[in-house]
Design an enzyme around this catalytic site. Structure first.
Site, PDB file in Angstrom:
ATOM      1  N   LYS A  47       4.058  83.784   0.690  1.00  0.00           N
ATOM      2  CA  LYS A  47       4.628  82.748   1.568  1.00  0.00           C
ATOM      3  C   LYS A  47       3.470  82.018   2.238  1.00  0.00           C
ATOM      4  O   LYS A  47       2.563  82.647   2.784  1.00  0.00           O
ATOM      5  CB  LYS A  47       5.521  83.422   2.614  1.00  0.00           C
ATOM      6  CG  LYS A  47       6.467  82.495   3.329  1.00  0.00           C
ATOM      7  CD  LYS A  47       7.539  81.944   2.426  1.00  0.00           C
ATOM      8  CE  LYS A  47       8.943  82.301   2.838  1.00  0.00           C
ATOM      9  NZ  LYS A  47       9.926  81.955   1.799  1.00  0.00           N
ATOM     10  N   THR A  92       9.525  86.640  -1.002  1.00  0.00           N
ATOM     11  CA  THR A  92       8.596  85.943  -0.100  1.00  0.00           C
ATOM     12  C   THR A  92       9.211  85.858   1.297  1.00  0.00           C
ATOM     13  O   THR A  92       8.507  85.872   2.300  1.00  0.00           O
ATOM     14  CB  THR A  92       8.243  84.532  -0.612  1.00  0.00           C
ATOM     15  OG1 THR A  92       9.395  83.704  -0.595  1.00  0.00           O
ATOM     16  CG2 THR A  92       7.659  84.588  -2.016  1.00  0.00           C
ATOM     17  N   VAL A 259     -29.912  66.353   8.722  1.00  0.00           N
ATOM     18  CA  VAL A 259     -28.741  67.237   8.799  1.00  0.00           C
ATOM     19  C   VAL A 259     -29.049  68.532   8.040  1.00  0.00           C
ATOM     20  O   VAL A 259     -28.703  69.634   8.479  1.00  0.00           O
ATOM     21  CB  VAL A 259     -27.500  66.532   8.200  1.00  0.00           C
ATOM     22  CG1 VAL A 259     -26.289  67.460   8.223  1.00  0.00           C
ATOM     23  CG2 VAL A 259     -27.205  65.229   8.935  1.00  0.00           C
ATOM     24  N   HIS A 288     -21.369  58.663  10.050  1.00  0.00           N
ATOM     25  CA  HIS A 288     -22.324  57.616  10.431  1.00  0.00           C
ATOM     26  C   HIS A 288     -21.841  56.777  11.615  1.00  0.00           C
ATOM     27  O   HIS A 288     -20.662  56.412  11.685  1.00  0.00           O
ATOM     28  CB  HIS A 288     -22.568  56.682   9.244  1.00  0.00           C
ATOM     29  CG  HIS A 288     -23.056  57.396   8.018  1.00  0.00           C
ATOM     30  ND1 HIS A 288     -24.215  58.133   7.998  1.00  0.00           N
ATOM     31  CD2 HIS A 288     -22.530  57.498   6.767  1.00  0.00           C
ATOM     32  CE1 HIS A 288     -24.381  58.647   6.780  1.00  0.00           C
ATOM     33  NE2 HIS A 288     -23.373  58.281   6.023  1.00  0.00           N
TER      34      HIS A 288
HETATM   35  O1  LIG Z   1     -29.794  63.804   7.582  1.00  0.00           O
HETATM   36  C1  LIG Z   1     -29.624  63.067   6.602  1.00  0.00           C
HETATM   37  N1  LIG Z   1     -29.768  63.582   5.352  1.00  0.00           N
HETATM   38  C2  LIG Z   1     -29.603  62.838   4.228  1.00  0.00           C
HETATM   39  O2  LIG Z   1     -29.762  63.335   3.084  1.00  0.00           O
HETATM   40  C3  LIG Z   1     -29.263  61.479   4.400  1.00  0.00           C
HETATM   41  N2  LIG Z   1     -29.043  60.455   3.540  1.00  0.00           N
HETATM   42  C4  LIG Z   1     -28.749  59.365   4.292  1.00  0.00           C
HETATM   43  O3  LIG Z   1     -28.446  58.234   3.810  1.00  0.00           O
HETATM   44  N3  LIG Z   1     -28.806  59.658   5.618  1.00  0.00           N
HETATM   45  C5  LIG Z   1     -29.124  60.964   5.707  1.00  0.00           C
HETATM   46  N4  LIG Z   1     -29.291  61.768   6.782  1.00  0.00           N
END
Ligand SMILES: O=c1[nH]c(=O)c2[nH]c(=O)[nH]c2[nH]1
Length: 334
Positions: A47, A92, A259, A288
Site C-alpha cells: 500500500k 493491501t 557547488v 540560479h
Molecule cells: O558551482 C557551480 N558548478 C558548476 O559546475 C557550474 N556550472 C555553471 O554554469 N555554474 C556552476 N556553478
C-alpha cells in the site's frame, strides 16, 4: 506462441538433421508449462501513501509525528500471480490497517524504528513473507512558541526539510536501514564564487567572484548498524552538517568555490561525524539567481558600482550537482 523465423534467426542454411532438431526444440518449448518458460524478476505488492498522524499525550504535553508511509511485501510463492489463487495474500488493506494498529499499540519513537517494527511484524506473523519494505516521509511539524514559551499542544508546519526513512528486511538477513532528507531549500547572498572553468567556444558565463548560491538539498544515506543509533539525533546532526558547510559561522560565513566542493565537504563532515553511516549520496541543484542587467539604467549605477541588489530567480533550467561518498571498505550493493 510458435517461434517464427525473424530477423534474429540465423540465415545460414542448415542441414536437415540440424533443422529437425531445431524443430523439436521449438515444439518442446511450446509444450512447456508457463512456469518453466518464464521467471519472475522483481515482484511484490503493498500500500502506498498511508497517511498517519500520531499524537503522544503525556498529560497536558502532547507530541506529534505525521507520516506518509509505503509498505510492500514479497511472498515466497507467486501463486497469486500465476494461478489467481489469493489464499496467501495479506490484502493491501490489511497492510494499511497494520500500520495503524502497530502505531496505536507501540507508538512511534522514530520513523526508522517504526519501519523496523513493521518489518519484524510482517516477517514474524506470516512465514511465507520473504521480504518487507517500508518507506516513510515525515512532515516537519515544530512546536509553536507563544508569548516566548513552547506551546503544550499547538504546532507550526515549518517546511525546512522533509525527513525520509526506508527499511528493507529480507528473511534471515539483517534489515537494511536508510535515512534521508529532501526539500531543504537554502540561499546565501555572498561567500560563493564560480570561476576558472573551461574557456572555449561554448563558454559565455563570466567568472563570478561573488554570487548568490541557492539550492534545494536532498540526500539519502545507509546505516551499517542500528546499534547505539539515536535516529532523531543523527537526522538533526546531518542537517546541521549540510547547513554548516553551506553557511559557515554566522558572521563571516564560509567560502564556496563551487557547488561541487560544498557538497563534498558536507558529505565528508557527515561520514566523519556519524560512524554508523557507510554511504551517503546528495543532490544540490544550482538554483540560479542572475543579476538583472542595469546597464540601460546608468542613472541607477552609483559610484560605478554594478547591480548587486536586484536578481532574477530562474526557475528552469537549474544546474544539477550530485555525488555519492562511501567509506573505502564499503562495497555498494547497487
Ligand atoms: O558551482 C557551480 N558548478 C558548476 O559546475 C557550474 N556550472 C555553471 O554554469 N555554474 C556552476 N556553478
Amino acid at each position: 506462441m510458435a517461434m517464427s523465423s525473424s530477423k534474429w534467426s540465423n540465415p545460414t542454411r542448415v542441414n536437415d538433421a540440424t533443422s529437425n532438431l531445431n524443430y523439436k526444440k521449438i515444439k518442446d518449448i511450446e509444450n512447456m508449462d508457463e512456469r518453466e518458460k518464464y521467471a519472475f524478476g522483481n515482484y511484490g505488492y503493498g500500500k502506498n501513501h498511508v497517511k498517519l498522524l500520531h499524537v503522544h499525550r503525556q498529560g497536558s504535553l502532547h507530541k506529534i509525528r505525521e507520516y506518509e508511509i509505503d509498505v510492500y511485501l514479497r511472498l515466497s510463492t507467486q501463486n497469486d500471480y500465476l494461478e489467481g489463487d489469493n489464499r496467501q495474500i495479506i490484502a493491501t488493506d490489511s497492510q494499511k490497517n497494520t500500520v495503524y494498529v502497530l502505531a496505536k499499540k507501540h507508538g512511534i519513537k522514530s520513523p526508522e524504528e517504526f519501519g523496523l517494527l513493521l518489518c519484524s511484524h510482517f516477517l514474524n506473523t506470516y512465514k511465507h513473507v520473504v521480504e518487507v519494505g517500508v518507506k516513510l516521509e515525515e512532515y516537519p511539524w515544530e512546536r509553536l512558541r507563544a508569548e516566548g514559551q513552547a506551546h503544550n499542544h499547538a504546532f507550526v508546519y515549518s517546511p525546512s526539510a522533509i525527513r525520509l526513512a526506508q527499511i528493507v528486511h529480507k528473511r534471515n538477513e539483517i534489515a537494511q536501514i536508510s535515512g534521508g532528507l529532501k526539500n531543504l531549500r537554502i540561499l546565501k547572498t555572498t561567500q560563493s564564487a564560480f570561476k576558472d572553468f573551461i574557456e572555449d567556444g561554448y563558454r559565455t558565463l563570466p567568472d563570478a567572484n561573488d554570487r548568490i548560491f541557492s539550492t534545494v538539498v536532498s540526500s539519502t544515506w545507509d546505516y551499517s548498524t542500528a546499534n547505539g543509533v539515536d535516529f532523531d539525533d543523527v537526522w538533526c546532526a546531518i542537517k546541521d552538517c549540510v547547513l554548516d558547510k553551506f553557511a559557515g559561522d554566522p558572521e563571516k560565513g564560509i567560502f564556496s568555490p563551487s557547488v561541487q566542493n560544498t557538497l563534498y565537504l558536507a558529505e565528508k563532515m557527515i561520514l566523519d561525524n556519524v560512524p554508523q553511516i557507510s554511504r551517503i549520496e546528495m543532490q544540490m541543484p544550482n538554483k540560479h539567481y542572475f543579476p538583472v542587467n542595469m546597464s540601460k539604467f546608468p542613472q541607477e549605477i552609483v559610484d560605478g558600482h554594478d547591480n548587486n541588489e536586484v536578481y532574477l530567480p530562474v526557475d528552469k533550467p537549474s544546474g544539477i550537482i550530485y555525488a555519492e561518498l562511501h567509506r573505502k571498505n564499503f562495497v555498494s550493493k547497487l
